[in-house]
Design a protein around this motif. Structure first.
Motif, PDB file in Angstrom:
ATOM      1  N   LEU A   9       0.845  -1.203   0.000  1.00 58.53           N
ATOM      2  CA  LEU A   9       0.000   0.000   0.000  1.00 58.53           C
ATOM      3  C   LEU A   9       0.873   1.243   0.000  1.00 58.53           C
ATOM      4  O   LEU A   9       1.626   1.484   0.944  1.00 58.53           O
ATOM      5  CB  LEU A   9      -0.936   0.011   1.217  1.00 58.53           C
ATOM      6  N   ASN A  10       0.767   2.026  -1.071  1.00 56.42           N
ATOM      7  CA  ASN A  10       1.509   3.289  -1.149  1.00 56.42           C
ATOM      8  C   ASN A  10       0.633   4.396  -1.728  1.00 56.42           C
ATOM      9  O   ASN A  10       1.106   5.274  -2.426  1.00 56.42           O
ATOM     10  CB  ASN A  10       2.806   3.131  -1.953  1.00 56.42           C
ATOM     11  N   ASP A  11      -0.646   4.353  -1.387  1.00 54.37           N
ATOM     12  CA  ASP A  11      -1.643   5.291  -1.900  1.00 54.37           C
ATOM     13  C   ASP A  11      -2.339   5.948  -0.712  1.00 54.37           C
ATOM     14  O   ASP A  11      -2.687   5.268   0.251  1.00 54.37           O
ATOM     15  CB  ASP A  11      -2.645   4.493  -2.747  1.00 54.37           C
ATOM     16  N   ALA A  12      -2.579   7.246  -0.774  1.00 59.53           N
ATOM     17  CA  ALA A  12      -3.182   7.981   0.337  1.00 59.53           C
ATOM     18  C   ALA A  12      -4.706   7.992   0.327  1.00 59.53           C
ATOM     19  O   ALA A  12      -5.316   8.428   1.301  1.00 59.53           O
ATOM     20  CB  ALA A  12      -2.672   9.431   0.337  1.00 59.53           C
ATOM     21  N   ASP A  13      -5.333   7.523  -0.728  1.00 61.25           N
ATOM     22  CA  ASP A  13      -6.789   7.610  -0.858  1.00 61.25           C
ATOM     23  C   ASP A  13      -7.499   6.753   0.189  1.00 61.25           C
ATOM     24  O   ASP A  13      -7.366   5.524   0.175  1.00 61.25           O
ATOM     25  CB  ASP A  13      -7.191   7.168  -2.266  1.00 61.25           C
ATOM     26  N   VAL A  24       2.159  -3.902   4.091  1.00 61.94           N
ATOM     27  CA  VAL A  24       3.310  -3.008   4.144  1.00 61.94           C
ATOM     28  C   VAL A  24       2.896  -1.657   3.578  1.00 61.94           C
ATOM     29  O   VAL A  24       2.491  -1.562   2.413  1.00 61.94           O
ATOM     30  CB  VAL A  24       4.509  -3.575   3.351  1.00 61.94           C
ATOM     31  N   ALA A  25       2.978  -0.632   4.418  1.00 62.72           N
ATOM     32  CA  ALA A  25       2.580   0.719   4.015  1.00 62.72           C
ATOM     33  C   ALA A  25       3.809   1.624   3.976  1.00 62.72           C
ATOM     34  O   ALA A  25       4.607   1.645   4.917  1.00 62.72           O
ATOM     35  CB  ALA A  25       1.550   1.273   4.993  1.00 62.72           C
ATOM     36  N   HIS A  26       3.925   2.342   2.868  1.00 62.45           N
ATOM     37  CA  HIS A  26       5.012   3.323   2.748  1.00 62.45           C
ATOM     38  C   HIS A  26       4.518   4.484   1.913  1.00 62.45           C
ATOM     39  O   HIS A  26       3.437   4.428   1.328  1.00 62.45           O
ATOM     40  CB  HIS A  26       6.281   2.681   2.165  1.00 62.45           C
ATOM     41  N   GLY A  27       5.323   5.540   1.880  1.00 61.11           N
ATOM     42  CA  GLY A  27       4.902   6.740   1.140  1.00 61.11           C
ATOM     43  C   GLY A  27       3.539   7.193   1.640  1.00 61.11           C
ATOM     44  O   GLY A  27       3.239   7.089   2.830  1.00 61.11           O
ATOM     45  N   PRO A  28       2.692   7.673   0.728  1.00 57.48           N
ATOM     46  CA  PRO A  28       1.376   8.163   1.145  1.00 57.48           C
ATOM     47  C   PRO A  28       0.490   7.092   1.785  1.00 57.48           C
ATOM     48  O   PRO A  28      -0.436   7.399   2.527  1.00 57.48           O
ATOM     49  CB  PRO A  28       0.742   8.656  -0.159  1.00 57.48           C
ATOM     50  N   GLY A  29       0.797   5.821   1.542  1.00 54.68           N
ATOM     51  CA  GLY A  29       0.022   4.734   2.132  1.00 54.68           C
ATOM     52  C   GLY A  29       0.190   4.619   3.636  1.00 54.68           C
ATOM     53  O   GLY A  29      -0.618   3.975   4.309  1.00 54.68           O
ATOM     54  N   LEU A  30       1.227   5.257   4.166  1.00 56.45           N
ATOM     55  CA  LEU A  30       1.481   5.180   5.598  1.00 56.45           C
ATOM     56  C   LEU A  30       0.322   5.756   6.417  1.00 56.45           C
ATOM     57  O   LEU A  30       0.157   5.405   7.589  1.00 56.45           O
ATOM     58  CB  LEU A  30       2.782   5.906   5.950  1.00 56.45           C
TER      59      LEU A  30
END
Length: 118
Positions: A14-18, A45-51
């Motif tokens: 997951l690297n998406d902020a939506d 696993v969350a990184h970038g905006p997915g965090l």
């Protein structure tokens, strides 16, 4: 006699902020565990905006906490945390911090885990 090693699991990227996408990812995790069994090792696993899904202020905090309670590993990228000036206190209890989210994804795949990017 030793028991056989646990089968490889599923690692979800997951690297998406939506927030709507976050909801879909959480639904996917629940669906795959219902189909494959709750004993299937599962890591988000969350990184970038997915965090954002790992933060205490996420609208999905209760759902993330429930997954953690059920044995799903939720991993937050330390690199992203540094760039967003976040600390462990900003995360939902039980979220694991990994040094680099992208490296965690590769480690899991090298260990035979299935990769899912919903």
């Amino acid at each position: 006699m030793t028991s056989p090693p646990a089968p490889p699991g599923v690692v979800i990227h997951l690297n998406d902020a939506d927030p709507d996408h976050h909801q879909a990812v959480l639904r996917n995790i629940n669906n795959l565990r219902a189909e494959l069994g709750e004993d299937t090792p599962t890591e988000l696993v969350a990184h970038g905006p997915g965090l954002d899904i790992c933060r205490t202020l996420t609208p999905h905090a209760a759902a993330v906490t429930a997954l953690i309670t059920e044995g799903v590993t939720v991993a937050a990228c330390a690199n992203t945390m540094r760039s967003q000036h976040l600390t462990a206190e900003d995360l939902i209890d039980g979220v694991h911090i990994v040094p680099a989210g992208v490296a965690e994804l590769i480690r899991k795949q090298r260990a035979g885990w299935s990769y899912l990017k919903p």
